[in-house]
Design a protein around this motif. Structure first.
Motif, short mmCIF file in Angstrom:
data_model
loop_
_atom_site.label_atom_id
_atom_site.label_comp_id
_atom_site.label_asym_id
_atom_site.label_seq_id
_atom_site.Cartn_x
_atom_site.Cartn_y
_atom_site.Cartn_z
N ALA D 9 1.10 -1.44 -0.09
CA ALA D 9 -0.12 -0.01 0.19
C ALA D 9 0.88 1.28 0.26
CB ALA D 9 -0.77 0.15 1.78
N PHE D 10 2.16 1.09 0.74
CA PHE D 10 2.85 1.94 0.68
C PHE D 10 3.63 1.73 0.24
CE2 PHE D 10 6.15 4.77 2.45
CZ PHE D 10 5.41 6.50 3.21
N LEU D 36 4.50 18.13 4.47
CA LEU D 36 6.03 17.40 4.76
C LEU D 36 6.43 18.18 4.96
CD1 LEU D 36 5.99 15.85 1.30
CD2 LEU D 36 5.23 14.56 3.91
N ASP D 37 6.82 18.37 6.23
CA ASP D 37 8.25 18.77 6.78
C ASP D 37 9.70 18.32 6.22
OD1 ASP D 37 10.46 19.81 8.40
OD2 ASP D 37 9.09 19.04 10.48
N PHE D 38 9.75 19.24 5.05
CA PHE D 38 10.74 19.01 4.60
C PHE D 38 12.18 19.17 5.36
CE2 PHE D 38 7.74 19.75 1.50
CZ PHE D 38 7.89 18.41 0.46
N GLU D 39 11.92 19.99 6.30
CA GLU D 39 13.72 20.09 7.27
C GLU D 39 13.60 18.52 8.07
OE1 GLU D 39 13.06 23.46 10.08
OE2 GLU D 39 13.01 24.45 8.35
N ALA D 40 12.70 18.40 8.47
CA ALA D 40 12.42 16.94 9.13
C ALA D 40 13.28 15.60 7.88
CB ALA D 40 11.11 16.67 9.50
N GLY D 138 11.56 6.72 4.20
CA GLY D 138 10.73 6.57 5.87
C GLY D 138 10.45 7.38 6.79
N ALA D 139 11.76 8.73 6.23
CA ALA D 139 11.66 9.77 7.21
C ALA D 139 9.63 10.20 6.76
CB ALA D 139 12.02 10.55 5.97
N ILE D 140 9.05 10.40 5.53
CA ILE D 140 7.86 10.54 4.78
C ILE D 140 6.81 10.05 5.48
CG2 ILE D 140 6.44 10.43 2.97
CD1 ILE D 140 8.38 11.63 1.55
N ALA D 141 7.26 8.42 5.21
CA ALA D 141 6.27 7.28 6.61
C ALA D 141 5.96 7.97 7.76
CB ALA D 141 7.39 5.83 6.33
N LYS D 142 7.02 8.29 8.12
CA LYS D 142 7.74 8.64 10.25
C LYS D 142 6.83 9.67 10.28
CE LYS D 142 12.25 7.49 12.05
NZ LYS D 142 13.42 8.38 12.57
N ALA D 338 11.90 0.27 9.41
CA ALA D 338 10.45 -0.18 10.09
C ALA D 338 9.77 0.95 9.99
CB ALA D 338 11.09 0.64 11.55
N ALA D 339 10.08 2.12 9.52
CA ALA D 339 8.92 3.36 9.21
C ALA D 339 8.01 2.26 7.45
CB ALA D 339 9.32 4.65 9.38
N LEU D 340 8.22 2.10 6.94
CA LEU D 340 8.81 1.72 6.08
C LEU D 340 7.01 0.35 5.99
CD1 LEU D 340 10.72 2.07 3.21
CD2 LEU D 340 9.23 3.64 3.65
N VAL D 341 7.81 -0.80 6.69
CA VAL D 341 6.93 -1.60 7.41
C VAL D 341 5.80 -1.36 7.83
CG1 VAL D 341 6.47 -4.07 8.60
CG2 VAL D 341 8.45 -3.12 7.33
N LEU D 342 5.63 0.19 9.14
CA LEU D 342 4.48 -0.02 9.70
C LEU D 342 3.28 1.05 9.13
CD1 LEU D 342 6.25 1.72 13.23
CD2 LEU D 342 4.42 0.17 13.28
N ALA D 343 3.92 2.30 7.79
CA ALA D 343 3.57 2.81 6.94
C ALA D 343 2.23 1.70 6.07
CB ALA D 343 3.94 3.96 6.12
N ASP D 344 3.55 0.99 5.03
CA ASP D 344 2.37 0.16 4.93
C ASP D 344 1.17 -0.63 5.42
OD1 ASP D 344 2.14 -1.23 2.09
OD2 ASP D 344 2.81 -3.45 3.30
N PHE D 345 2.17 -1.32 6.99
CA PHE D 345 0.58 -2.04 7.99
C PHE D 345 -0.99 -1.07 7.95
CE2 PHE D 345 4.15 -5.50 8.29
CZ PHE D 345 2.48 -6.67 7.17
N TYR D 346 -0.21 0.01 8.12
CA TYR D 346 -1.22 0.45 8.91
C TYR D 346 -2.37 1.40 7.30
CZ TYR D 346 -3.02 5.68 9.81
OH TYR D 346 -3.08 6.71 9.99
#
Lengths: 354, 354, 354, 354
Positions: D9-10, D36-40, D138-142, D338-346
């Motif tokens: 999905a993601f 999106l927070d580009f600085e982050a 991953g930063a976007i997924a976060k 980890a963020a990519l996995v979480l975003a996908d399952f989320y």
């Protein structure tokens, strides 16, 4: 799943809006060891690009492809081929007038409803500009397919129809006229008609026919990924396409089985080819031919009443530089999508037997 | 990849040959909590099954579906729904005569070339019997889609064409005649014609038109998985289909933009619907309508010359019980595939916004 | 996407609950022309089945596989292989006591929260019974992989650890004892310990080590589908698995590069094999070895406090016939999943070069 | 299929070699409307980039991300997010010495065998430089996962091990030292040790532990796409990873069920968390924690004997600027995956119920 990838073994994923910094894509699955002919790729891009003749949009875009990975010393390495196509001619101001307006028969309304936001500049993601990425990837697919001959041409513009069988046509004529119709005299009429349509500030629909020759036997994966099912999806995913028929198509619905069946010659070839080169979803070695229907371009230079995001009725008129008829530039796009389908099944077929 | 799955979020994978012990499938992704109406599923199976009327094959197959998993106390559990449909009427001897023969316009030749082996009994995997699994899964998809109305009907048999707009038709008439044509008098002519064709030992092609109503706005995933692109693939994956057109279709290629554009009403609906309910690959809330072209069934009861696996010319003649015209039984199959496409995009659309 | 499929080119999709009518699956992508040894498949099923020895669950399930498609005259045809495994010993009443109770460290709670409904009979879909389908499919994958040798064995039960290098072991010993440990004397201790644990009404964790030999060079698809990444996913998808390490594993984190690097011999083989047969995600022809950690089975025969669906604290005690230690029966499951990973990459590798 | 995509999905697809013009990727499936927070995003890139401290490679790469699509007026639009990261510091001459040499424990040999060609400049596609794209995505997924807290840290360098439970640690310490170890005094020792190792021209392995907090209940798709199975694949796909354990991990294999079972509190939380926040492949709302094993970097500054493409034994020595220990820079990579996995399952979890 989000719909921006096509293919399995030879897979293209694209990104980009018409007025972002760049469009681009990734080809994942191009086998290693393919010597790329970059001039041939550029040549395909030129066939699709705006401003190439008097009957297409006069927008100026170099549309040249920059490859960023997957190629080393002129050869593919088996790693993903990333590429970008810069948007050099964005003219966002051209679009300020439609910022809050839903253009009739455009994707403005549906994108807004689906996503709650849209990039209104030139249609954003829904712009046919996205097809530039398909042509770039298709050009690489064509090189992988060497011996397979892929030939598309314009077979209809409004009521001007080319009805003769593809076998009777002189394909060498296609690129000699701006319409890309293999019948020189009909091409002239089509060209004149398109110019007239543009003068009216109007647009017109048309047809593209495509022929695939020297296709190996065995391509296609039954039951859902039949060769022609995937080919149909590929064509229907091109902007403005409303239908596809292959082989006998809609005319075949009037035939009897005793007329339609393609009898075999002793060598396994067939005496007729109503089936259009596919049996049970698998290519049989005969020519594959199909015709694609394109609706008229929605952007016209006449006043139209429409609504804005607030649901108020407003009057609008197309601006900028648009195609009065999309089929001449659609020819390389149809070929590119056919090449992507062929390349994918060509590779997948390596998995059929132990 | 091997082509036996359809869909992403609501995914059907099928297996089975016409003369194996059973066919079946797995639906992966049906959400939990759906109360299944098993009688409604059986009713769909009955609409597709052989022997249901005098104008279809007289083969006798109960075609009842046995569900093995994914349902508990009448409700879906979110786990995969496995099901089988037993082959009770295999009559393999019917097919001994084609063991080594490639039937014209069948998949015998292409399967043999692709796989180096084929189950020659009744076409094996290439038999339209596989579509029974699609109807079973489609019946569940329909229940997930509650409010969406899916209506298919026969709009052509040979030269007998139903040309009136779908809005002018009485859908309640469809299931009242064996042809499934909403025009009762035309249905009678079609029925007579099909009987005559069968007497000749011949077959004939036809058309099925389908209308999707009350479809939510926003279904479809640009750019490759456009709603109508996936729908087209679904239809072209049905046995004997040679073409699809939706909305204005091929006729739209003759129109001008000023005629074809669908102007908005203040409420976001459109005054016309040449677009066929889809803009930019996304549903816009208007009716979706499309027509599918079916070639004549390849198995005829007349003598034909063909070849065998050794490439020798031999004479053959169809045996057994076959459909003289496939469209009456294709109606529920077209609906089922449309339901699978709708269910998939209906679920995927939950992912569009944060 | 709904998670019931594994693999791409050689793809297994499974369905079924522990107490439904049957479990089963579809293998899509097994190449045509493979002569299946059905006795070998049954033999694998016997290695996994309950009741095979005194140290495993005494549940009685024949666990024999019925193939429904994809095989003709003893050979695979390239079409999907559908199979079912009937549940002959369902004893649903065994589970009435947990209808409304969430068993500690089981999936009862999470399934209920995720799906809003659960089949409480024996864990439903979350039951390890599902792995019977994996063993059936893995047995076919093994036959496709002929020359590759896949050997798993028990390397730990509680504190009883087998620490010697796999190369020093006598693999022929593995199937001679019910624990499936290649060290006969340690096997005896493990067996005694497992019996003691069962007397206590308790369970214990353990380890399975697996070695893949004669693996061709080049399997694995960088960058996300690295051979060992997909292998790790396969192992972690097995019930009760909490970890995997391959090659030097966690011990390797203590090493220096000058110790860990595997120097080449002139023939391309390596003098050491800390890498565990994979470099950059691609097999290098050396042995692949890995160890899988299994937690103790959650169902114990001792009283435990837990909660019910209403969030009330209740007391419960395991009933029925469960494994005191899962690793002896896990051995064939680990092998099956390894075989599925190998078969998939073995086929995909045909796509690497032009 | 060719392995350069992760997620459903993601979905992230990456391209690029360490010494090509640029690396990049496409995120397909990020929902519309995310500010999106580009600085982050840049901050995450800085955590991974070379030259950030005295104990990592001194290579200088700005590693800043250029977004090309999918974002409009600061918000995601639901269309694919394309991005590139330019290679500004290629120094290809650094690699001439390995053009024909297979470096021990690198991917040179396996890529050459698999593809018949390799981009030898800095490892090409197999370079850990590819992980820059993962960190960007991953930063976007976060940002999509707002409330979920993802914290990784170094828990081991060679024999220097951090054994205390994560709950006892002060996470605010992690980014205060170049090692990224939450124990300040141990961090000092690790830092000193890494410097010593580098002086020796050697490298050393290490461990990264990661904790996921405030994870919603219900993420993960049984049976093959269990939360921790996909998480394990994600981690094992990171360069140099040899193992993963979550929850009780390998230590849990020594436990009894009566010790290991996590008993419930009345509110559905658990008194202990040996399960590591996952039951039956689905998150249960408890903290998810896992440890990843990294082998020592293969490139050392000492002389090693190896072979060239001709199979001749040759002597080589690492050149250039490499990490003596990879774990400090691996911390943001582990978090990103980890963020990519979480975003996908989320996102996928939106499909669980009707």
């Amino acid at each position: 799943m989000a719909g921006n990838s096509f293919g399995n073994a030879f897979k293209l994923t694209t990104f980009g809006e018409s007025h972002g910094e760049a469009l681009g894509g990734i080809i994942d699955g191009c086998p290693a060891g393919l010597i790329l002919d970059f001039e041939a790729i550029e040549a395909e891009m030129q066939r699709r690009k705006p401003g190439q003749s008097a009957i297409v949009t006069q927008r100026k875009e170099p549309d040249s492809v920059k490859f960023l990975s997957g190629v080393f010393e002129g050869k593919t390495t088996g790693t993903p081929i990333g590429f970008i196509i810069e948007n050099t001619n964005q003219k966002s101001n051209d679009y300020s007038h439609i910022k809050d307006v839903y253009r009739p028969s455009h994707a403005d309304f549906t994108y807004d409803k689906k996503y709650g936001i849209r990039d209104y500049r030139g249609g954003g993601r829904s712009s046919a500009r996205e097809t530039a990425c398909r042509v770039a990837a298709g050009a690489i697919a064509k090189q992988l397919l060497k011996d397979i001959k892929i030939t598309a041409y314009v077979s209809g513009v409004g009521n001007l129809q080319l009805d003769s069988d593809y076998a009777a046509l002189d394909f060498s004529e296609i690129e000699k006229n701006p319409v890309r119709c293999p019948d020189a005299s009909l091409a002239k009429q089509m060209e004149a008609y398109i110019k007239e349509i543009r003068k009216e500030g109007d647009t017109v629909g048309g047809r593209v026919t495509c022929v695939l020759q020297n296709v190996p036997i065995g391509l296609g994966e039954p039951v859902f990924d039949k060769f022609h099912a995937q080919l149909g999806k590929a064509m229907l995913s091109i902007n403005a396409v409303k239908g596809i028929e292959y082989g006998s198509g809609f005319a075949g619905t009037h035939q009897k089985g005793s007329e339609h069946n393609d009898l075999f010659n002793a060598d396994g070839s067939t005496k007729t080819n109503f089936s259009g080169g596919v049996q049970g979803g698998i290519t049989n070695g005969e020519d594959i031919y199909f015709t694609v229907a394109f609706k008229p371009v929605a952007t016209i230079m006449q006043k139209q009443e429409t609504i804005n995001a607030e649901g108020e009725l407003v009057e609008m008129q197309g601006k900028g530089r648009h195609d009065p008829c999309v089929v001449p530039r659609a020819v390389p796009i149809v070929e590119a999508m056919a090449a992507l389908v062929l390349a994918d099944f060509y590779l997948l077929n390596r998995l059929s037997k132990i």
